[in-house]
Design a protein around this motif. Structure first.
Motif, PDB file in Angstrom:
ATOM      1  N   MET A   1       0.814  -1.192   0.000  1.00  0.00           N
ATOM      2  CA  MET A   1       0.000   0.000   0.000  1.00  0.00           C
ATOM      3  C   MET A   1       0.860   1.260   0.000  1.00  0.00           C
ATOM      4  SD  MET A   1      -3.095   1.117   0.134  1.00  0.00           S
ATOM      5  CE  MET A   1      -4.050   2.492   0.651  1.00  0.00           C
ATOM      6  N   ASP A   2       1.926   1.281   0.803  1.00  0.00           N
ATOM      7  CA  ASP A   2       2.802   2.435   0.871  1.00  0.00           C
ATOM      8  C   ASP A   2       3.534   2.667  -0.449  1.00  0.00           C
ATOM      9  OD1 ASP A   2       2.695   4.093   2.962  1.00  0.00           O
ATOM     10  OD2 ASP A   2       4.408   3.271   4.047  1.00  0.00           O
ATOM     11  N   ASN A   3       3.901   1.569  -1.127  1.00  0.00           N
ATOM     12  CA  ASN A   3       4.579   1.707  -2.413  1.00  0.00           C
ATOM     13  C   ASN A   3       3.665   2.327  -3.457  1.00  0.00           C
ATOM     14  OD1 ASN A   3       7.049   0.779  -1.576  1.00  0.00           O
ATOM     15  ND2 ASN A   3       6.695  -1.333  -2.226  1.00  0.00           N
ATOM     16  N   ASN A   4       2.358   1.999  -3.411  1.00  0.00           N
ATOM     17  CA  ASN A   4       1.425   2.611  -4.354  1.00  0.00           C
ATOM     18  C   ASN A   4       1.305   4.105  -4.113  1.00  0.00           C
ATOM     19  OD1 ASN A   4       0.869   0.202  -5.642  1.00  0.00           O
ATOM     20  ND2 ASN A   4      -0.856  -0.285  -4.311  1.00  0.00           N
ATOM     21  N   LYS A   5       1.274   4.501  -2.862  1.00  0.00           N
ATOM     22  CA  LYS A   5       1.199   5.918  -2.518  1.00  0.00           C
ATOM     23  C   LYS A   5       2.465   6.641  -2.967  1.00  0.00           C
ATOM     24  CE  LYS A   5       0.661   8.956   1.434  1.00  0.00           C
ATOM     25  NZ  LYS A   5       0.577   9.015   2.895  1.00  0.00           N
ATOM     26  N   THR A   6       3.614   6.047  -2.713  1.00  0.00           N
ATOM     27  CA  THR A   6       4.888   6.639  -3.126  1.00  0.00           C
ATOM     28  C   THR A   6       4.968   6.728  -4.645  1.00  0.00           C
ATOM     29  OG1 THR A   6       5.938   5.694  -1.179  1.00  0.00           O
ATOM     30  CG2 THR A   6       7.387   6.458  -2.921  1.00  0.00           C
ATOM     31  N   PHE A   7       4.497   5.695  -5.329  1.00  0.00           N
ATOM     32  CA  PHE A   7       4.525   5.703  -6.789  1.00  0.00           C
ATOM     33  C   PHE A   7       3.594   6.782  -7.348  1.00  0.00           C
ATOM     34  CE2 PHE A   7       3.323   4.024 -11.000  1.00  0.00           C
ATOM     35  CZ  PHE A   7       4.590   3.972 -11.558  1.00  0.00           C
ATOM     36  N   THR A   8       2.429   6.955  -6.738  1.00  0.00           N
ATOM     37  CA  THR A   8       1.505   8.005  -7.173  1.00  0.00           C
ATOM     38  C   THR A   8       2.118   9.384  -6.960  1.00  0.00           C
ATOM     39  OG1 THR A   8      -0.351   6.580  -6.582  1.00  0.00           O
ATOM     40  CG2 THR A   8      -0.822   8.912  -6.886  1.00  0.00           C
ATOM     41  N   ILE A   9       2.745   9.583  -5.806  1.00  0.00           N
ATOM     42  CA  ILE A   9       3.427  10.856  -5.541  1.00  0.00           C
ATOM     43  C   ILE A   9       4.553  11.069  -6.534  1.00  0.00           C
ATOM     44  CG2 ILE A   9       4.872  12.062  -3.859  1.00  0.00           C
ATOM     45  CD1 ILE A   9       3.118  10.796  -1.678  1.00  0.00           C
ATOM     46  N   MET A  11       4.731   9.955  -9.632  1.00  0.00           N
ATOM     47  CA  MET A  11       4.152  10.313 -10.933  1.00  0.00           C
ATOM     48  C   MET A  11       3.667  11.768 -10.953  1.00  0.00           C
ATOM     49  SD  MET A  11       4.442   8.022 -13.153  1.00  0.00           S
ATOM     50  CE  MET A  11       5.952   7.354 -12.532  1.00  0.00           C
ATOM     51  N   MET A  12       3.065  12.210  -9.853  1.00  0.00           N
ATOM     52  CA  MET A  12       2.622  13.604  -9.778  1.00  0.00           C
ATOM     53  C   MET A  12       3.819  14.552  -9.798  1.00  0.00           C
ATOM     54  SD  MET A  12      -0.572  13.760  -9.959  1.00  0.00           S
ATOM     55  CE  MET A  12      -0.731  15.482  -9.580  1.00  0.00           C
ATOM     56  N   ASN A  13       4.894  14.187  -9.110  1.00  0.00           N
ATOM     57  CA  ASN A  13       6.101  15.011  -9.136  1.00  0.00           C
ATOM     58  C   ASN A  13       6.700  15.069 -10.530  1.00  0.00           C
ATOM     59  OD1 ASN A  13       6.102  15.815  -6.463  1.00  0.00           O
ATOM     60  ND2 ASN A  13       7.327  14.088  -5.776  1.00  0.00           N
ATOM     61  N   ILE A  14       6.666  13.960 -11.251  1.00  0.00           N
ATOM     62  CA  ILE A  14       7.200  13.945 -12.611  1.00  0.00           C
ATOM     63  C   ILE A  14       6.362  14.833 -13.519  1.00  0.00           C
ATOM     64  CG2 ILE A  14       7.515  12.472 -14.654  1.00  0.00           C
ATOM     65  CD1 ILE A  14       8.487  10.277 -12.745  1.00  0.00           C
ATOM     66  N   SER A  55      13.333  21.782  -7.029  1.00  0.00           N
ATOM     67  CA  SER A  55      12.743  21.111  -5.863  1.00  0.00           C
ATOM     68  C   SER A  55      11.997  19.845  -6.269  1.00  0.00           C
ATOM     69  CB  SER A  55      11.815  22.057  -5.116  1.00  0.00           C
ATOM     70  OG  SER A  55      10.661  22.341  -5.875  1.00  0.00           O
ATOM     71  N   LEU A  56      11.294  19.887  -7.383  1.00  0.00           N
ATOM     72  CA  LEU A  56      10.592  18.686  -7.836  1.00  0.00           C
ATOM     73  C   LEU A  56      11.564  17.601  -8.276  1.00  0.00           C
ATOM     74  CD1 LEU A  56       7.620  20.340  -9.701  1.00  0.00           C
ATOM     75  CD2 LEU A  56       7.479  18.889  -7.681  1.00  0.00           C
ATOM     76  N   ASN A  57      12.689  18.002  -8.848  1.00  0.00           N
ATOM     77  CA  ASN A  57      13.710  17.033  -9.230  1.00  0.00           C
ATOM     78  C   ASN A  57      14.263  16.332  -7.988  1.00  0.00           C
ATOM     79  OD1 ASN A  57      15.356  15.594 -10.903  1.00  0.00           O
ATOM     80  ND2 ASN A  57      16.770  17.272 -11.289  1.00  0.00           N
ATOM     81  N   ILE A  58      14.497  17.086  -6.931  1.00  0.00           N
ATOM     82  CA  ILE A  58      14.982  16.492  -5.682  1.00  0.00           C
ATOM     83  C   ILE A  58      13.938  15.555  -5.094  1.00  0.00           C
ATOM     84  CG2 ILE A  58      15.654  17.029  -3.305  1.00  0.00           C
ATOM     85  CD1 ILE A  58      16.927  19.609  -4.423  1.00  0.00           C
ATOM     86  N   LYS A  59      12.667  15.958  -5.137  1.00  0.00           N
ATOM     87  CA  LYS A  59      11.596  15.108  -4.620  1.00  0.00           C
ATOM     88  C   LYS A  59      11.452  13.820  -5.424  1.00  0.00           C
ATOM     89  CE  LYS A  59       8.767  18.749  -2.652  1.00  0.00           C
ATOM     90  NZ  LYS A  59       7.466  19.438  -2.733  1.00  0.00           N
ATOM     91  N   ILE A  60      11.685  13.897  -6.728  1.00  0.00           N
ATOM     92  CA  ILE A  60      11.637  12.685  -7.557  1.00  0.00           C
ATOM     93  C   ILE A  60      12.731  11.720  -7.130  1.00  0.00           C
ATOM     94  CG2 ILE A  60      12.045  11.820  -9.902  1.00  0.00           C
ATOM     95  CD1 ILE A  60      10.555  14.325 -10.920  1.00  0.00           C
ATOM     96  N   VAL A  61      13.937  12.244  -6.911  1.00  0.00           N
ATOM     97  CA  VAL A  61      15.048  11.391  -6.477  1.00  0.00           C
ATOM     98  C   VAL A  61      14.738  10.774  -5.106  1.00  0.00           C
ATOM     99  CG1 VAL A  61      17.471  11.428  -5.773  1.00  0.00           C
ATOM    100  CG2 VAL A  61      16.777  12.589  -7.862  1.00  0.00           C
TER     101      VAL A  61
END
Length: 146
Positions: A1-9, A11-14, A55-61
């Protein structure tokens, strides 16, 4: 469940990264074609998109690191990365507030110069009053934030 949330975040950051990077590129390409009045307004906007892109690039990493190392109920990695995200969000928030204040002052100066050039002194008085109210409101919000 946590991985799905992280993956969604992630994708939004990308998506946000791509949109801010494209706006930054479009603004850089527009600089030679614009007059001085618009270039003065465009430069803070370019700084805005640059801050957002970085900042979004850092969040993606950070999200990719969380997807890789945050498996198997490893909460230490997630907690540490969330603290990094909060720090990045605070830095971006304060820099965007400063940029908004700079942009307001630039627009106020250009507005005053335009009113003086067109000899619209009543409009000049009204616009100075409106700008002072806007700057007062911004300072009130900033002081409440602290």
């Amino acid at each position: 469940m946590d991985n799905n949330k992280t993956f969604t975040i992630l994708m939004m950051n990308i998506i946000c990264f791509l949109s801010s990077a494209s706006c930054l590129l479009l603004g850089v390409l527009l600089i030679p074609k614009l007059t001085t009045y618009y270039v003065v307004l465009l430069i803070p906007m370019l700084i805005l998109f640059l801050i957002l892109t970085v900042s979004l690039n850092i969040k993606i990493v950070l999200s990719i690191i969380e997807l890789i190392f945050g498996q198997n109920d490893n909460d230490e990695v997630t907690d540490k990365l969330n603290s990094y995200r909060r720090n990045i969000n605070n830095i971006v928030e304060y820099s965007l507030m400063i940029l908004l204040a700079i942009l307001l002052v630039i627009i106020m100066i250009l507005d005053i110069l335009l009113c003086i050039k067109k000899k619209k002194y009543i409009l000049l008085g009204v616009s100075i009053l409106i700008w002072l109210v806007l700057i007062y409101s911004l300072l009130k919000v900033l002081l409440r934030k602290e």
